[in-house]
Each structure stands twice: as C-alpha cells, then as structure tokens.
Design an enzyme around this catalytic site. Structure first.
Site, PDB file in Angstrom:
ATOM      1  N   HIS A 108      -3.552  -5.502   1.007  1.00  0.00           N
ATOM      2  CA  HIS A 108      -2.864  -5.732   2.281  1.00  0.00           C
ATOM      3  C   HIS A 108      -2.842  -7.219   2.631  1.00  0.00           C
ATOM      4  CE1 HIS A 108      -2.460  -1.596   3.947  1.00  0.00           C
ATOM      5  NE2 HIS A 108      -3.446  -1.331   3.103  1.00  0.00           N
ATOM      6  N   GLU A 155      -1.276  -8.659   4.948  1.00  0.00           N
ATOM      7  CA  GLU A 155      -1.256  -8.879   6.411  1.00  0.00           C
ATOM      8  C   GLU A 155      -2.658  -8.824   7.001  1.00  0.00           C
ATOM      9  OE1 GLU A 155      -0.620  -6.135   4.909  1.00  0.00           O
ATOM     10  OE2 GLU A 155      -1.163  -4.377   6.112  1.00  0.00           O
ATOM     11  N   CYS A 193       0.834  -1.206   0.000  1.00  0.00           N
ATOM     12  CA  CYS A 193       0.000   0.000   0.000  1.00  0.00           C
ATOM     13  C   CYS A 193       0.873   1.262   0.000  1.00  0.00           C
ATOM     14  CB  CYS A 193      -0.974  -0.050   1.171  1.00  0.00           C
ATOM     15  SG  CYS A 193      -2.318   1.131   1.024  1.00  0.00           S
TER      16      CYS A 193
END
Lengths: 232, 82
Positions: free
Chosen positions: A203, A205, A86
């Site tokens: 993302h 994660e 990002c």
C-alpha cells in the site's frame, strides 16, 4: 487533469488515496462510485484496496466484472495510467488487465506488516521517480496476495521487464524468509505489456507521509502525477 | 424444464492449497494420517432451460465468465432435472 478513484462496495482505502493525491501530491482527484460507469475526462485511475463485494467468490472477482471496469479498460487502452493497490491489484488480474492471479497466502493468514521492496523497473509511469534497484519500505495488508502465473507468463514477465516490485530483505536480497505470502519469484507488483497498468499488493498510500513511518510510497503517486501533467 | 447444477471449483493440480495443507496438519494433530487434503468450492445453481444441453451450455458460460478463474481453477458440472 483529474484522477478517478473507483469505489466499490467494500473499498476501504479510497479516502487514504484521495488524501495523498490531493493533499500531499497536489493533484486533482475524485472518488467515483462504481455505478457511474463513465470515466471519460479522467487522466488516470486508481483502484484502491479493501474488500470489494466482501471478497465473495474470489478477491476482486465480482468487482472485475462490473460495467465501470469496461471504462477502466478503455482508459488503459488509451495509454492512461491505471494503478491497482492490493484489492485493486486483485481486480486488475481478475479483469484480465494484468497477467496471473492472486491466491491465498502460503501461510493462510491475513498479514499486515512493513515490507522491503526492490524497485525492479523504473520504466513505468508509476516508478519514474525511483532508482532501479532501490530498496523501499511499503507495508502490506492482505490474505490473498500470493502471486501465481504459469511458466510461460512468468518468463514473459521476466523477459519484458514487467516485474516492478519484489519482496526483499533490507539489503535487497530475494529470500524465502522475506516473502510474506509465497508469491512466485517474490513478485509484489507487475505492469501490463503496455506498461501503463500497475498492480501492487503493498500500500503506497500508507507510506506517503513522514508521520506514517515511511514516505517511500509517495514516489508512486508523484511519478503518476509527472506522467499525467507531462512533467516527467 | 428446471435443472439443478452442482459446480465444483478446484485448484489446478500442482497449485499450492494452503487451506488444504492447514486442514491436513490439523487432522494429523488429531491422530489421523490423511495422505492429502484438497479444498474445493461447490455452487448449486438452479435454472430454467429448454433442455439439458442448453442448461449445460449456460452453466459452462457462467463458469468461464465468472465462477472459475481459468488461470488457477478446473471445474466440473453435474446437472440434473428437478
């Protein structure tokens, strides 16, 4: 075998990446404040999401010109894996480690939603655990994720297999409707010509544990771990 | 000598300008009929320099190294002595 997670003022996904790398993947990882400047001894780097320097000037522009980025460039030149997520992707394009630029979403709004991605290349240290053509679910959260590159750069990305993720529908089709930000060719992530620097707007994660609704992003970090520990 | 530079950063022609497009649409809702609306950013930089030539050179470098992104932007610099 430690991975550095670079923290700039305004980074806000650093703790999430640390948690996934340490607690879920089981790798050694450490947060590194950008003023430390020296990354020797680290086997890889993650530049996490957030709003470094408040997105002043342009997203990622100021962070890209901090001295620690010279150390990131050095690690990249040594062939070690560098992952920008990002805002981290924006930092990597602004620093010249990756091609193109990330501009304001076509519909100029912050978009935070799940997206389906097609894995276009598994020949990277970040996607070796995926199958080529696999459709995965990883969320986005950004306002400047509209990937732009001139025609020459776009053809190089295509011809050299540098596009790693594209926004697609659940069946894996590329359509305008599922392009969340207007990115050219629905591009969501690219690697450098050396293939060891990946930038992606989604993302991983936030999609690394069952409780989050998707574990698809975990493979990005597991692939990176394979590369670092030499088990790939 | 002290100089003041106005730096205007614009998107290269042909690039999408979502902010400009949104403003254009809002103007149309108000009954105006603009042909186009383009956004740009202006930075005003004051600096000390030996002469206007050096000042321009200096501001050029600032644009190339940080203020503009050459992939997506054009820029213009207007300088005056103050």
């Amino acid at each position: 075998m430690t991975i550095a997670i670079v923290q700039f003022g305004g980074s806000n996904c650093d703790q999430d990446v640390l948690h996934v790398l340490k607690d879920v993947v089981g790798l050694d990882a450490r947060l590194v404040w950008y003023k430390e400047e020296n990354l020797s001894g680290f086997e890889g780097v993650v530049i996490p999401g957030g709003f470094s320097y408040g997105d002043y000037l342009r997203a990622g522009a100021i962070a890209a010109r901090t001295p620690i980025m010279e150390s990131v460039k050095k690690l990249a030149a040594e062939g070690k894996p560098v992952l920008g997520i990002c805002n981290g992707f924006q930092v990597l394009t602004e620093s010249g480690l990756l091609a193109g630029a990330l501009t304001t979403n076509m519909y100029p709004k912050f978009r935070c939603q799940p997206t389906c991605l097609r894995v276009e290349s598994t020949e990277t240290p970040f996607t070796s655990r995926f199958r080529k053509g696999e459709v995965v679910s990883i969320p986005i959260a950004h306002m400047e994720g509209n990937f732009y590159a001139n025609e020459a750069t776009l053809s190089q990305l295509e011809n050299d297999d540098l596009v790693v993720f594209r926004y697609v529908d659940a069946e894996g089709h590329i359509t305008d409707e599922v392009n969340p930000n207007g990115s050219q060719e629905n591009i969501a992530g690219i690697v450098s010509t050396s293939r060891n620097v990946l930038g992606m707007m989604p993302h991983p994660e936030r999609a690394s544990e069952e409780i989050l609704g998707s574990k698809d992003g975990l493979k990005v970090f597991q692939s990176m771990a394979d590369c670092i520990t030499g088990s790939a | 000598m002290r100089y003041e530079a106005d730096v205007i950063i614009e998107l290269k022609s042909g690039m999408l300008d979502p902010e400009g497009t949104t403003i254009k649409r809002a103007l149309e809702h108000l009954g105006y009929t603009p042909e186009s609306v383009k956004t740009s950013k202006k930075y005003t930089i004051t600096l000390e320099s030996k002469n206007i030539h050096d000042a321009r050179e200096n501001v050029e470098q600032m644009c190339q190294k940080l203020i503009a992104n050459p992939i997506i932007h054009n820029y213009t610099i207007t300088l005056r002595e103050i």
